[in-house]
Design a protein around this motif. Sequence first.
Motif, mmCIF file in Angstrom:
data_model
loop_
_atom_site.group_PDB
_atom_site.id
_atom_site.type_symbol
_atom_site.label_atom_id
_atom_site.label_comp_id
_atom_site.label_asym_id
_atom_site.label_seq_id
_atom_site.Cartn_x
_atom_site.Cartn_y
_atom_site.Cartn_z
ATOM 1 N N LEU A 71 40.686 39.612 39.417
ATOM 2 C CA LEU A 71 41.485 39.949 40.468
ATOM 3 C C LEU A 71 41.465 41.423 40.695
ATOM 4 C CD1 LEU A 71 42.879 39.578 43.223
ATOM 5 C CD2 LEU A 71 45.096 39.263 42.233
ATOM 6 N N VAL A 72 42.277 41.979 39.437
ATOM 7 C CA VAL A 72 42.642 43.434 39.631
ATOM 8 C C VAL A 72 41.099 44.048 39.406
ATOM 9 C CG1 VAL A 72 44.740 43.023 38.615
ATOM 10 C CG2 VAL A 72 42.775 43.438 36.980
ATOM 11 N N GLY A 73 40.246 43.767 38.896
ATOM 12 C CA GLY A 73 38.961 44.445 38.552
ATOM 13 C C GLY A 73 38.417 44.582 39.933
ATOM 14 N N LEU A 74 38.050 43.425 40.513
ATOM 15 C CA LEU A 74 37.238 43.422 41.888
ATOM 16 C C LEU A 74 38.177 44.459 42.971
ATOM 17 C CD1 LEU A 74 35.925 39.848 41.958
ATOM 18 C CD2 LEU A 74 34.777 42.110 41.741
ATOM 19 N N THR A 75 39.336 44.151 42.916
ATOM 20 C CA THR A 75 40.134 44.974 43.691
ATOM 21 C C THR A 75 39.946 46.541 43.668
ATOM 22 O OG1 THR A 75 41.839 43.249 44.034
ATOM 23 C CG2 THR A 75 42.576 45.504 44.609
ATOM 24 N N ALA A 76 39.825 46.929 42.452
ATOM 25 C CA ALA A 76 39.730 48.451 42.315
ATOM 26 C C ALA A 76 38.287 48.735 42.349
ATOM 27 C CB ALA A 76 40.014 48.654 40.657
ATOM 28 N N TRP A 77 37.534 47.824 42.124
ATOM 29 C CA TRP A 77 35.832 48.206 42.283
ATOM 30 C C TRP A 77 35.503 48.367 43.822
ATOM 31 C CZ3 TRP A 77 32.099 49.143 38.486
ATOM 32 C CH2 TRP A 77 30.810 49.199 39.156
ATOM 33 N N GLN A 78 35.939 47.376 44.396
ATOM 34 C CA GLN A 78 35.558 47.248 45.798
ATOM 35 C C GLN A 78 36.677 48.654 46.743
ATOM 36 O OE1 GLN A 78 36.581 43.198 47.134
ATOM 37 N NE2 GLN A 78 35.048 42.423 45.851
ATOM 38 N N ALA A 79 37.751 48.902 46.120
ATOM 39 C CA ALA A 79 38.319 50.182 46.833
ATOM 40 C C ALA A 79 37.675 51.324 46.360
ATOM 41 C CB ALA A 79 39.870 49.911 46.170
ATOM 42 N N LEU A 80 37.427 51.417 45.197
ATOM 43 C CA LEU A 80 37.099 52.936 44.746
ATOM 44 C C LEU A 80 35.397 52.836 44.789
ATOM 45 C CD1 LEU A 80 39.471 53.156 41.649
ATOM 46 C CD2 LEU A 80 40.017 54.157 44.053
ATOM 47 N N VAL A 81 34.901 52.120 44.511
ATOM 48 C CA VAL A 81 33.380 52.259 44.396
ATOM 49 C C VAL A 81 32.549 51.742 45.697
ATOM 50 C CG1 VAL A 81 31.117 51.539 43.386
ATOM 51 C CG2 VAL A 81 33.424 51.792 41.863
ATOM 52 N N GLU A 82 33.224 50.590 46.321
ATOM 53 C CA GLU A 82 32.304 50.168 47.194
ATOM 54 C C GLU A 82 32.679 50.855 48.777
ATOM 55 O OE1 GLU A 82 31.325 45.586 48.157
ATOM 56 O OE2 GLU A 82 33.144 46.004 49.168
ATOM 57 N N SER A 98 51.219 51.442 36.619
ATOM 58 C CA SER A 98 51.560 50.593 35.626
ATOM 59 C C SER A 98 51.279 49.191 35.944
ATOM 60 C CB SER A 98 52.974 50.693 35.083
ATOM 61 O OG SER A 98 53.963 50.525 35.736
ATOM 62 N N GLY A 99 51.143 48.684 37.011
ATOM 63 C CA GLY A 99 50.702 47.282 37.567
ATOM 64 C C GLY A 99 49.385 46.895 37.262
ATOM 65 N N GLY A 100 49.078 45.546 37.828
ATOM 66 C CA GLY A 100 47.881 45.055 37.337
ATOM 67 C C GLY A 100 46.792 45.846 37.828
ATOM 68 N N VAL A 101 46.895 46.000 39.330
ATOM 69 C CA VAL A 101 45.759 46.773 39.888
ATOM 70 C C VAL A 101 45.830 48.269 39.216
ATOM 71 C CG1 VAL A 101 44.760 47.730 41.887
ATOM 72 C CG2 VAL A 101 45.357 45.332 41.838
ATOM 73 N N GLY A 102 46.958 48.884 39.384
ATOM 74 C CA GLY A 102 47.079 50.250 38.927
ATOM 75 C C GLY A 102 46.374 50.645 37.550
ATOM 76 N N THR A 103 46.712 49.836 36.565
ATOM 77 C CA THR A 103 46.162 50.177 35.161
ATOM 78 C C THR A 103 44.679 50.112 35.004
ATOM 79 O OG1 THR A 103 46.575 47.735 34.699
ATOM 80 C CG2 THR A 103 48.513 49.416 33.916
ATOM 81 N N PHE A 104 43.906 49.206 36.048
ATOM 82 C CA PHE A 104 42.689 48.944 35.936
ATOM 83 C C PHE A 104 42.100 50.054 36.625
ATOM 84 C CE2 PHE A 104 38.411 47.641 36.967
ATOM 85 C CZ PHE A 104 38.107 46.665 36.018
ATOM 86 N N ALA A 105 42.651 50.497 37.958
ATOM 87 C CA ALA A 105 41.955 51.509 38.669
ATOM 88 C C ALA A 105 42.271 52.614 38.205
ATOM 89 C CB ALA A 105 42.873 51.360 40.122
ATOM 90 N N ILE A 106 43.178 53.046 37.217
ATOM 91 C CA ILE A 106 43.177 54.387 36.718
ATOM 92 C C ILE A 106 41.765 54.673 35.850
ATOM 93 C CG2 ILE A 106 44.228 55.888 34.882
ATOM 94 C CD1 ILE A 106 47.173 54.662 35.999
ATOM 95 N N LEU A 234 28.938 43.935 36.632
ATOM 96 C CA LEU A 234 29.112 45.468 36.405
ATOM 97 C C LEU A 234 30.365 45.777 35.529
ATOM 98 C CD1 LEU A 234 27.668 46.561 39.835
ATOM 99 C CD2 LEU A 234 26.510 46.770 37.617
ATOM 100 N N ILE A 235 31.349 45.186 35.940
ATOM 101 C CA ILE A 235 32.749 45.378 35.282
ATOM 102 C C ILE A 235 32.573 44.612 33.887
ATOM 103 C CG2 ILE A 235 35.016 44.647 35.085
ATOM 104 C CD1 ILE A 235 35.018 44.585 38.391
#
Length: 278
Positions: A71-82, A98-106, A234-235
């Motif tokens: 969930l966090v990986g795909l959310t970050a990927w689709q936001a920042l890459v796609e 420091s949240g789930g998405v945040g730690t991955f997105a950083i 890819l992740i």
Amino acid sequence: MSWKNDKCIKKTLQLGRFFIAAHAGQWDSSHLIIFSGSAIGTFAEYIAVNQSDLALKPRNLSMEEASSIPLVGLTAWQALVEIANVKRGQKVFIQAGSGGVGTFAIQLAKHLGAYVATTTSAKNMDLVKGLGADLVIDYNTQEFSKLLKDYDVVLHSNREKAVLEESLGILKTGGQLISLVGPPTPEFAEEIGLPWYLKIVTKLLSSSARRKAKKLNVSFKFLFMRAEGNQLGLIKQLVEQGIIKPVIDKVFPFEQTNQALSYVETGRSRGKVVIKVR
């Protein structure tokens, strides 16, 4: 299995012919897959899933670690890459670092070459700095809107209307705000095929945000993560290369699912919370 009801990781009992053919010679009895599906029901030992939602589990992660990724990986990927197509040298503001998405997105944003600012509490500053954040803002004592300017991308995850407006205000001309919490837009409604009357609802709900964004000459977009096996693949490569590491706060046994959900709802978890079925 992760606490969220749209992602999990399991041993696979049977695979579609295409998936088996694509991975011939790689399979053994202990092989695992990781996936994030659009259907609910992963608080269970078995679930049916579309094979296009699948990717092989990173070999360097435990079951619990891998379950925290989809969930966090795909959310970050689709936001920042796609969507944002973040480039080296751009400035990205990630809320709730420091949240789930945040730690991955950083970690992903740093891999893409961005300068990363984030918000968190004082007790979590070392965590987000360790993940690569360049500028860390204590949301209890500092106002990000007074510290940030001319950002290319904002990954927005705060439901307060004032925070949304302030976030739009720190973007440079042509910048993008990608919201994970809404309001949903007509473009999103069109993308997922909502009926006409719900398209009207999304238009009304997002009118203020879209109007503000247009006035500032920036864009406002709503993201609702979708399952995508190719992106998970890819992740997986980034995880196996050590570029991105999962951040897990607690692992609860299945019998304590209610306690796990209650803990998440406090908003104090760092990274992900995982439920272990067995």
